[in-house]
Design a protein around this motif. Structure first.
Motif, PDB file in Angstrom:
ATOM      1  N   ASP A 181      28.191  44.093  41.706  1.00 35.88           N
ATOM      2  CA  ASP A 181      27.292  45.197  41.361  1.00 35.88           C
ATOM      3  C   ASP A 181      28.023  46.535  41.345  1.00 35.88           C
ATOM      4  O   ASP A 181      27.719  47.412  40.535  1.00 35.88           O
ATOM      5  N   ALA A 182      28.988  46.703  42.239  1.00 30.50           N
ATOM      6  CA  ALA A 182      29.677  47.984  42.373  1.00 30.50           C
ATOM      7  C   ALA A 182      30.499  48.354  41.147  1.00 30.50           C
ATOM      8  O   ALA A 182      30.846  49.532  40.969  1.00 30.50           O
ATOM      9  N   VAL A 183      30.807  47.372  40.292  1.00 25.59           N
ATOM     10  CA  VAL A 183      31.676  47.657  39.144  1.00 25.59           C
ATOM     11  C   VAL A 183      31.012  47.399  37.808  1.00 25.59           C
ATOM     12  O   VAL A 183      31.608  47.670  36.761  1.00 25.59           O
ATOM     13  N   LYS A 184      29.784  46.903  37.804  1.00 26.96           N
ATOM     14  CA  LYS A 184      29.093  46.611  36.550  1.00 26.96           C
ATOM     15  C   LYS A 184      28.987  47.860  35.683  1.00 26.96           C
ATOM     16  O   LYS A 184      28.660  48.932  36.159  1.00 26.96           O
ATOM     17  N   GLY A 185      29.308  47.677  34.418  1.00 27.03           N
ATOM     18  CA  GLY A 185      29.247  48.789  33.483  1.00 27.03           C
ATOM     19  C   GLY A 185      30.499  49.638  33.459  1.00 27.03           C
ATOM     20  O   GLY A 185      30.665  50.479  32.564  1.00 27.03           O
ATOM     21  N   ARG A 186      31.398  49.441  34.423  1.00 26.62           N
ATOM     22  CA  ARG A 186      32.639  50.224  34.474  1.00 26.62           C
ATOM     23  C   ARG A 186      33.873  49.357  34.281  1.00 26.62           C
ATOM     24  O   ARG A 186      34.866  49.811  33.715  1.00 26.62           O
ATOM     25  N   PHE A 187      33.837  48.129  34.757  1.00 27.21           N
ATOM     26  CA  PHE A 187      34.983  47.224  34.673  1.00 27.21           C
ATOM     27  C   PHE A 187      34.681  46.123  33.655  1.00 27.21           C
ATOM     28  O   PHE A 187      33.529  45.701  33.485  1.00 27.21           O
ATOM     29  N   ALA A 188      35.743  45.650  33.010  1.00 22.27           N
ATOM     30  CA  ALA A 188      35.598  44.548  32.058  1.00 22.27           C
ATOM     31  C   ALA A 188      36.716  43.536  32.255  1.00 22.27           C
ATOM     32  O   ALA A 188      37.901  43.900  32.246  1.00 22.27           O
ATOM     33  N   PHE A 189      36.318  42.291  32.410  1.00 15.39           N
ATOM     34  CA  PHE A 189      37.242  41.168  32.599  1.00 15.39           C
ATOM     35  C   PHE A 189      37.463  40.496  31.244  1.00 15.39           C
ATOM     36  O   PHE A 189      36.514  40.266  30.498  1.00 15.39           O
ATOM     37  N   SER A 190      38.711  40.203  30.915  1.00 13.89           N
ATOM     38  CA  SER A 190      38.983  39.512  29.664  1.00 13.89           C
ATOM     39  C   SER A 190      40.218  38.632  29.818  1.00 13.89           C
ATOM     40  O   SER A 190      41.000  38.806  30.755  1.00 13.89           O
ATOM     41  N   LYS A 191      40.348  37.684  28.884  1.00 12.00           N
ATOM     42  CA  LYS A 191      41.466  36.746  28.940  1.00 12.00           C
ATOM     43  C   LYS A 191      42.119  36.636  27.571  1.00 12.00           C
ATOM     44  O   LYS A 191      41.440  36.593  26.558  1.00 12.00           O
ATOM     45  N   ARG A 201      38.264  41.062  51.772  1.00  9.09           N
ATOM     46  CA  ARG A 201      38.504  40.911  50.347  1.00  9.09           C
ATOM     47  C   ARG A 201      37.168  40.638  49.658  1.00  9.09           C
ATOM     48  O   ARG A 201      36.368  39.841  50.132  1.00  9.09           O
ATOM     49  N   GLU A 202      36.951  41.289  48.526  1.00  7.72           N
ATOM     50  CA  GLU A 202      35.688  41.123  47.819  1.00  7.72           C
ATOM     51  C   GLU A 202      35.927  40.834  46.335  1.00  7.72           C
ATOM     52  O   GLU A 202      36.920  41.282  45.745  1.00  7.72           O
ATOM     53  N   GLY A 203      34.999  40.094  45.753  1.00  7.78           N
ATOM     54  CA  GLY A 203      35.100  39.755  44.351  1.00  7.78           C
ATOM     55  C   GLY A 203      34.775  40.931  43.462  1.00  7.78           C
ATOM     56  O   GLY A 203      33.912  41.754  43.791  1.00  7.78           O
ATOM     57  N   VAL A 204      35.471  41.013  42.333  1.00  6.28           N
ATOM     58  CA  VAL A 204      35.251  42.084  41.356  1.00  6.28           C
ATOM     59  C   VAL A 204      34.633  41.504  40.086  1.00  6.28           C
ATOM     60  O   VAL A 204      33.608  41.978  39.604  1.00  6.28           O
ATOM     61  N   GLY A 205      35.257  40.487  39.534  1.00  2.00           N
ATOM     62  CA  GLY A 205      34.740  39.851  38.326  1.00  2.00           C
ATOM     63  C   GLY A 205      35.518  38.593  38.021  1.00  2.00           C
ATOM     64  O   GLY A 205      36.696  38.492  38.353  1.00  2.00           O
ATOM     65  N   GLY A 206      34.853  37.626  37.368  1.00  5.03           N
ATOM     66  CA  GLY A 206      35.529  36.387  37.052  1.00  5.03           C
ATOM     67  C   GLY A 206      34.708  35.442  36.207  1.00  5.03           C
ATOM     68  O   GLY A 206      33.543  35.716  35.893  1.00  5.03           O
ATOM     69  N   GLY A 208      27.328  24.885  45.209  1.00  4.48           N
ATOM     70  CA  GLY A 208      27.603  26.016  46.074  1.00  4.48           C
ATOM     71  C   GLY A 208      28.682  26.946  45.554  1.00  4.48           C
ATOM     72  O   GLY A 208      29.093  27.886  46.237  1.00  4.48           O
ATOM     73  N   TRP A 209      29.167  26.668  44.344  1.00  6.56           N
ATOM     74  CA  TRP A 209      30.219  27.508  43.764  1.00  6.56           C
ATOM     75  C   TRP A 209      29.746  28.946  43.626  1.00  6.56           C
ATOM     76  O   TRP A 209      28.634  29.214  43.197  1.00  6.56           O
ATOM     77  N   SER A 210      30.629  29.851  43.977  1.00  6.77           N
ATOM     78  CA  SER A 210      30.366  31.276  43.816  1.00  6.77           C
ATOM     79  C   SER A 210      31.590  31.916  43.206  1.00  6.77           C
ATOM     80  O   SER A 210      32.674  31.890  43.804  1.00  6.77           O
ATOM     81  N   THR A 211      31.428  32.472  42.020  1.00  9.97           N
ATOM     82  CA  THR A 211      32.540  33.059  41.292  1.00  9.97           C
ATOM     83  C   THR A 211      33.262  34.132  42.094  1.00  9.97           C
ATOM     84  O   THR A 211      34.479  34.279  41.990  1.00  9.97           O
ATOM     85  N   LEU A 212      32.557  34.879  42.906  1.00 16.29           N
ATOM     86  CA  LEU A 212      33.133  36.020  43.605  1.00 16.29           C
ATOM     87  C   LEU A 212      33.403  35.745  45.086  1.00 16.29           C
ATOM     88  O   LEU A 212      33.591  36.680  45.864  1.00 16.29           O
ATOM     89  N   GLN A 213      33.480  34.473  45.457  1.00 16.79           N
ATOM     90  CA  GLN A 213      33.765  34.110  46.840  1.00 16.79           C
ATOM     91  C   GLN A 213      35.253  33.813  46.989  1.00 16.79           C
ATOM     92  O   GLN A 213      35.756  32.835  46.432  1.00 16.79           O
ATOM     93  N   PRO A 214      35.988  34.635  47.733  1.00 17.41           N
ATOM     94  CA  PRO A 214      37.446  34.445  47.830  1.00 17.41           C
ATOM     95  C   PRO A 214      37.851  33.065  48.338  1.00 17.41           C
ATOM     96  O   PRO A 214      38.878  32.529  47.902  1.00 17.41           O
ATOM     97  N   THR A 215      37.088  32.491  49.235  1.00 12.16           N
ATOM     98  CA  THR A 215      37.474  31.203  49.817  1.00 12.16           C
ATOM     99  C   THR A 215      37.384  30.057  48.819  1.00 12.16           C
ATOM    100  O   THR A 215      37.848  28.952  49.105  1.00 12.16           O
ATOM    101  N   HIS A 216      36.799  30.285  47.651  1.00 12.36           N
ATOM    102  CA  HIS A 216      36.675  29.239  46.633  1.00 12.36           C
ATOM    103  C   HIS A 216      37.886  29.154  45.714  1.00 12.36           C
ATOM    104  O   HIS A 216      37.908  28.332  44.814  1.00 12.36           O
ATOM    105  N   TYR A 217      38.884  30.005  45.935  1.00 11.56           N
ATOM    106  CA  TYR A 217      40.038  30.056  45.053  1.00 11.56           C
ATOM    107  C   TYR A 217      41.287  29.526  45.742  1.00 11.56           C
ATOM    108  O   TYR A 217      41.491  29.756  46.937  1.00 11.56           O
ATOM    109  N   SER A 218      42.130  28.849  44.942  1.00 13.58           N
ATOM    110  CA  SER A 218      43.294  28.153  45.498  1.00 13.58           C
ATOM    111  C   SER A 218      44.583  28.937  45.380  1.00 13.58           C
ATOM    112  O   SER A 218      45.482  28.766  46.202  1.00 13.58           O
ATOM    113  N   PHE A 219      44.696  29.730  44.334  1.00 12.61           N
ATOM    114  CA  PHE A 219      45.960  30.400  44.052  1.00 12.61           C
ATOM    115  C   PHE A 219      45.737  31.907  43.924  1.00 12.61           C
ATOM    116  O   PHE A 219      44.754  32.351  43.334  1.00 12.61           O
ATOM    117  N   TRP A 220      46.717  32.654  44.437  1.00 13.93           N
ATOM    118  CA  TRP A 220      46.598  34.113  44.482  1.00 13.93           C
ATOM    119  C   TRP A 220      47.898  34.777  44.061  1.00 13.93           C
ATOM    120  O   TRP A 220      48.984  34.260  44.331  1.00 13.93           O
TER     121      TRP A 220
END
Length: 128
Positions: free
Chosen positions: A61-71, A45-50, A106-118
């Motif tokens: 890097d693989a999605v920069k300029g193509r994907f947009a995250f919004s809330k 599993r890999e991070g996309v944006g957050g 050590g927080w990393s926005t795109l590190q899956p192990t740093h997230y609690s809920f899926w």
């Protein structure tokens, strides 16, 4: 209880677009960090944006300029607008959340192990 429900996946051709949605419930929206991840068959599993620590958005890097995250804070929905899709974007896409107070050294926005809920994930397939 925190629940995340993704929707909006589907099949498109190269160059097409999709918008994924993640409806969040059971959490106080502004006290959680949200992110999108993806997992292709046989791959990790890999991070996309957050949400980053400073309120900006971090993208892979693989999605920069193509994907947009919004809330949409009022509706507690997180979106991932995906444009100019390529076959390498084919994967199951997941929404994830973590309480902001848990973000520390050590927080990393795109590190899956740093997230609690899926969420349960939504399939995106891009054909050439």
């Amino acid at each position: 209880q925190v629940q995340l429900v993704e929707s909006g996946g589907g099949s498109v051709q190269t160059g097409g677009s999709l918008r994924l949605s993640c409806a969040a419930s059971g959490l106080t929206y502004d006290t959680y960090s949200m992110a999108w991840f993806r997992q292709a068959p046989g791959q990790e599993r890999e991070g996309v944006g957050g949400d980053d620590l400073d309120g900006s958005t971090t993208y892979a890097d693989a999605v920069k300029g193509r994907f947009a995250f919004s809330k949409d804070n009022e509706k507690t929905i997180v979106y991932l607008q995906m444009n100019n899709l390529i076959p390498e974007d084919t994967a199951i896409y997941y929404c994830a959340a973590v309480p902001k107070w848990m973000r520390g050294r050590g927080w990393s926005t795109l590190q899956p192990t740093h997230y609690s809920f899926w969420g349960q994930g939504t399939q995106v397939t891009v054909s050439s």
